[in-house]
Design a protein around this motif. Sequence first.
Motif, PDB file in Angstrom:
ATOM      1  N   LYS A 189     -35.429  60.323 -76.262  1.00  0.00           N
ATOM      2  CA  LYS A 189     -36.297  59.522 -75.409  1.00  0.00           C
ATOM      3  C   LYS A 189     -35.557  58.327 -74.806  1.00  0.00           C
ATOM      4  CE  LYS A 189     -40.224  61.796 -76.146  1.00  0.00           C
ATOM      5  NZ  LYS A 189     -41.237  61.328 -77.116  1.00  0.00           N
ATOM      6  N   ILE A 190     -34.652  57.749 -75.583  1.00  0.00           N
ATOM      7  CA  ILE A 190     -33.918  56.603 -75.072  1.00  0.00           C
ATOM      8  C   ILE A 190     -32.982  57.062 -73.957  1.00  0.00           C
ATOM      9  CG2 ILE A 190     -31.750  56.366 -76.411  1.00  0.00           C
ATOM     10  CD1 ILE A 190     -32.794  53.551 -77.169  1.00  0.00           C
ATOM     11  N   SER A 191     -32.454  58.276 -74.090  1.00  0.00           N
ATOM     12  CA  SER A 191     -31.582  58.814 -73.047  1.00  0.00           C
ATOM     13  C   SER A 191     -32.368  59.068 -71.771  1.00  0.00           C
ATOM     14  CB  SER A 191     -30.945  60.126 -73.524  1.00  0.00           C
ATOM     15  OG  SER A 191     -30.125  59.900 -74.645  1.00  0.00           O
ATOM     16  N   LEU A 234     -24.062  57.316 -72.821  1.00  0.00           N
ATOM     17  CA  LEU A 234     -24.705  57.980 -71.686  1.00  0.00           C
ATOM     18  C   LEU A 234     -24.345  57.280 -70.389  1.00  0.00           C
ATOM     19  CD1 LEU A 234     -26.630  59.930 -70.296  1.00  0.00           C
ATOM     20  CD2 LEU A 234     -28.537  58.510 -71.029  1.00  0.00           C
ATOM     21  N   GLY A 255     -23.270  57.658 -81.845  1.00  0.00           N
ATOM     22  CA  GLY A 255     -24.104  57.759 -80.659  1.00  0.00           C
ATOM     23  C   GLY A 255     -23.283  57.947 -79.389  1.00  0.00           C
ATOM     24  N   VAL A 296     -34.677  59.964 -85.737  1.00  0.00           N
ATOM     25  CA  VAL A 296     -33.487  59.541 -84.990  1.00  0.00           C
ATOM     26  C   VAL A 296     -33.270  60.432 -83.760  1.00  0.00           C
ATOM     27  CG1 VAL A 296     -30.969  59.386 -85.131  1.00  0.00           C
ATOM     28  CG2 VAL A 296     -32.372  58.493 -86.991  1.00  0.00           C
ATOM     29  N   ILE A 338     -27.491  53.526 -83.351  1.00  0.00           N
ATOM     30  CA  ILE A 338     -27.424  54.780 -82.592  1.00  0.00           C
ATOM     31  C   ILE A 338     -28.037  54.584 -81.206  1.00  0.00           C
ATOM     32  CG2 ILE A 338     -28.388  57.128 -82.509  1.00  0.00           C
ATOM     33  CD1 ILE A 338     -27.636  57.327 -85.491  1.00  0.00           C
ATOM     34  N   GLY A 369     -38.622  55.436 -77.536  1.00  0.00           N
ATOM     35  CA  GLY A 369     -37.292  55.322 -76.955  1.00  0.00           C
ATOM     36  C   GLY A 369     -37.334  55.119 -75.447  1.00  0.00           C
ATOM     37  N   ARG A 370     -38.259  55.788 -74.788  1.00  0.00           N
ATOM     38  CA  ARG A 370     -38.297  55.690 -73.326  1.00  0.00           C
ATOM     39  C   ARG A 370     -38.818  54.339 -72.832  1.00  0.00           C
ATOM     40  NH1 ARG A 370     -39.905  60.256 -71.016  1.00  0.00           N
ATOM     41  NH2 ARG A 370     -40.045  59.098 -69.105  1.00  0.00           N
ATOM     42  N   ASN A 408     -35.506  62.170 -82.037  1.00  0.00           N
ATOM     43  CA  ASN A 408     -36.497  61.921 -80.992  1.00  0.00           C
ATOM     44  C   ASN A 408     -36.187  60.639 -80.238  1.00  0.00           C
ATOM     45  OD1 ASN A 408     -39.367  60.762 -80.096  1.00  0.00           O
ATOM     46  ND2 ASN A 408     -39.436  62.993 -80.126  1.00  0.00           N
ATOM     47  N   ILE A 409     -35.800  59.606 -80.969  1.00  0.00           N
ATOM     48  CA  ILE A 409     -35.465  58.344 -80.307  1.00  0.00           C
ATOM     49  C   ILE A 409     -34.216  58.522 -79.440  1.00  0.00           C
ATOM     50  CG2 ILE A 409     -34.603  55.997 -80.767  1.00  0.00           C
ATOM     51  CD1 ILE A 409     -36.798  55.826 -82.928  1.00  0.00           C
ATOM     52  N   SER A 410     -33.247  59.285 -79.922  1.00  0.00           N
ATOM     53  CA  SER A 410     -32.043  59.555 -79.129  1.00  0.00           C
ATOM     54  C   SER A 410     -32.395  60.239 -77.807  1.00  0.00           C
ATOM     55  CB  SER A 410     -31.083  60.456 -79.911  1.00  0.00           C
ATOM     56  OG  SER A 410     -30.625  59.793 -81.062  1.00  0.00           O
ATOM     57  N   ILE A 435     -41.706  57.082 -82.715  1.00  0.00           N
ATOM     58  CA  ILE A 435     -41.660  58.306 -81.922  1.00  0.00           C
ATOM     59  C   ILE A 435     -43.036  58.676 -81.394  1.00  0.00           C
ATOM     60  CG2 ILE A 435     -39.669  59.103 -83.221  1.00  0.00           C
ATOM     61  CD1 ILE A 435     -41.516  61.111 -84.597  1.00  0.00           C
ATOM     62  N   LYS A 456     -25.344  52.745 -79.147  1.00  0.00           N
ATOM     63  CA  LYS A 456     -24.159  53.545 -78.860  1.00  0.00           C
ATOM     64  C   LYS A 456     -24.469  54.729 -77.948  1.00  0.00           C
ATOM     65  CE  LYS A 456     -21.222  51.294 -81.570  1.00  0.00           C
ATOM     66  NZ  LYS A 456     -20.886  51.765 -82.929  1.00  0.00           N
ATOM     67  N   ILE A 457     -25.648  55.314 -78.133  1.00  0.00           N
ATOM     68  CA  ILE A 457     -26.010  56.457 -77.292  1.00  0.00           C
ATOM     69  C   ILE A 457     -26.232  55.973 -75.857  1.00  0.00           C
ATOM     70  CG2 ILE A 457     -28.545  56.714 -77.308  1.00  0.00           C
ATOM     71  CD1 ILE A 457     -28.052  59.527 -78.463  1.00  0.00           C
TER      72      ILE A 457
END
Lengths: 334, 334
Positions: A236-238, B241, A213, A230, B233, B213-214, A232-234, B182, B236-237
């Motif tokens: 959206k979390i960003s 970021l 990540g 994974v 993930i 995620g958001r 989509n979550i990556s 998601i 770590k993401i």
Amino acid sequence: MRIALDAMGGDCGSELLIEGALAAVRDNRDFEVVLLGPSAELEKQVALLADTTLSSRLSIQHASQVVSMHESPVEAVRKKKDSTIMVGFDLVRQGKADAVVSAGNSGATLAAAVRKLGRLKGVARPGIASLFPTLKEPVILMDIGANVDCRPQHLFQFAIMAASCSRLLLGIERPRVGLLSIGEESGKGNALVKETHVLLRQSGLNFIGNVEGRDVYQGDVDVIVCDGFVGNISLKISEGLAEAAMQMLKDEIMKSLRAKIGYLLIRKAFARFRKRVDYAEYGGAPLLGIDGVGIICHGKSNAIAIKNGIEVAADMVRSRVNDSIRSSLEEYAT
Amino acid sequence: MRIALDAMGGDCGSELLIEGALAAVRDNRDFEVVLLGPSAELEKQVALLADTTLSSRLSIQHASQVVSMHESPVEAVRKKKDSTIMVGFDLVRQGKADAVVSAGNSGATLAAAVRKLGRLKGVARPGIASLFPTLKEPVILMDIGANVDCRPQHLFQFAIMAASCSRLLLGIERPRVGLLSIGEESGKGNALVKETHVLLRQSGLNFIGNVEGRDVYQGDVDVIVCDGFVGNISLKISEGLAEAAMQMLKDEIMKSLRAKIGYLLIRKAFARFRKRVDYAEYGGAPLLGIDGVGIICHGKSNAIAIKNGIEVAADMVRSRVNDSIRSSLEEYAT
């Protein structure tokens, strides 16, 4: 070349979508834009545009229905035969348009594309790729939400398709492909990742192994593959973290006069920073694996993002990404 | 109370770890710290400390081996019987310490804990919980990497264990539990999430449904459950970021004198912001599901993070989190 734009999709409203279309035809002489939506409404809006030279390069294709953001893709495709996206991909099928761009329901857009155009030969699962900004060049991550439960073969094909995109859209000759996991060693990851690792290592692709990540934003890999859950979550979390962090920073700045003055001086640097990380600058997310070109824009797109999405679609048509995917699939499958 | 600290774990070095231990006993009168590591080396370092009143509250327990960050947990536990973490959890087993804190290999720490202390009755899979900063109160996310391939029952138990943590460590009476997915609708997600959704809905926990995620950084949910692959993930993401964004912002600021001056005025607000998002302020990640207390600190921890990790361990001992987990498991399982 004609790019069809879903003039009703997303949270942004058709005015803003048309503004994006107008900006796209202003900057590009080799294509026109077809607006998809209720013709009476769209005609009114286009008639209001001041620049008639440009607006003559916008046409309208009537579509009476709109798929909402939370509708089930399967149902939307089955029940709304006259939706903007179904009409759009039907134009492509008939050879009357070259691509469809939508800021609407991404799952439904993909489903409509598959229904109207079918998959590229040999593709098990079409998916959605997306550009992520990094410290260096943007990275393509696939899949970002179309396929939640994947098999190794699906991730393997995502790698092939996204690598074609990286070559033709970003000009990277031999894209470095990474597999998103929770450790760099080949033995790290879940069952899906471990099996996919073996496929990719044997593939002939420029596979650099697992990436974590924390590598996503470093820019040392050109293509990252993962399943759609994974991915989509990556994504959206960003987005969520970026928004929350800006909010927290703003809160802290507002606590002191000194910091507020500092902010005035720093504002332009902030704006450049935002531009660098903003999804709007990165335009659309290509649908890969369908027999045609489709681009999904963020539901909260602004006019610049729509313009960029249209330009990415035109780029994909010009560079014949699907021909490259077809031959790569044949090359790497054997 | 005695908290055992792995004085060799992580990338930070034992000097910094001892500094953290010293800060912890300075601020807390109800526990001592046992340093785990090669006794000759540690004795030397402790002898150099100026404050003898405080250093008398540090003791040393010899351990001749260290598990490195990338070692396989299974092998580390099998081959290194005299590692810091094995010795630490052995002290807990013998009643000579109440908890172990390590900034080393998290998988190996969990494996050592399971080997020496066993699982709490009824727990299928112990895991690692972690605090994430949000716009409001921190949220507990579990699992962040111990269990990459999970079944619904595992996620269900993560929810129960993390909710106990939220109640006792953060004082939230009826924690809102969310399932990372998601889409908010119950039908959205992969197979694992869909099945887990049903279990949680029927559980009697304060389950608020799927979160995306958001939502992680918004602060409207107190506990988020996911499998260890997705959790790791996500963690770590986020770290990647945050680091990349700070780097990009710095790059932009350094491009103009005006912005550099602005930065001088804004610096304190920045520092407050960093403090708010910095993992160091959030201390350790509790191991949940083992019959004892274990805390994992970030490999790149500073002395403050170590101090906080030790304090979280002490909090878990004081508040008897495991008693609460035991009774919750019984309550919600029936």
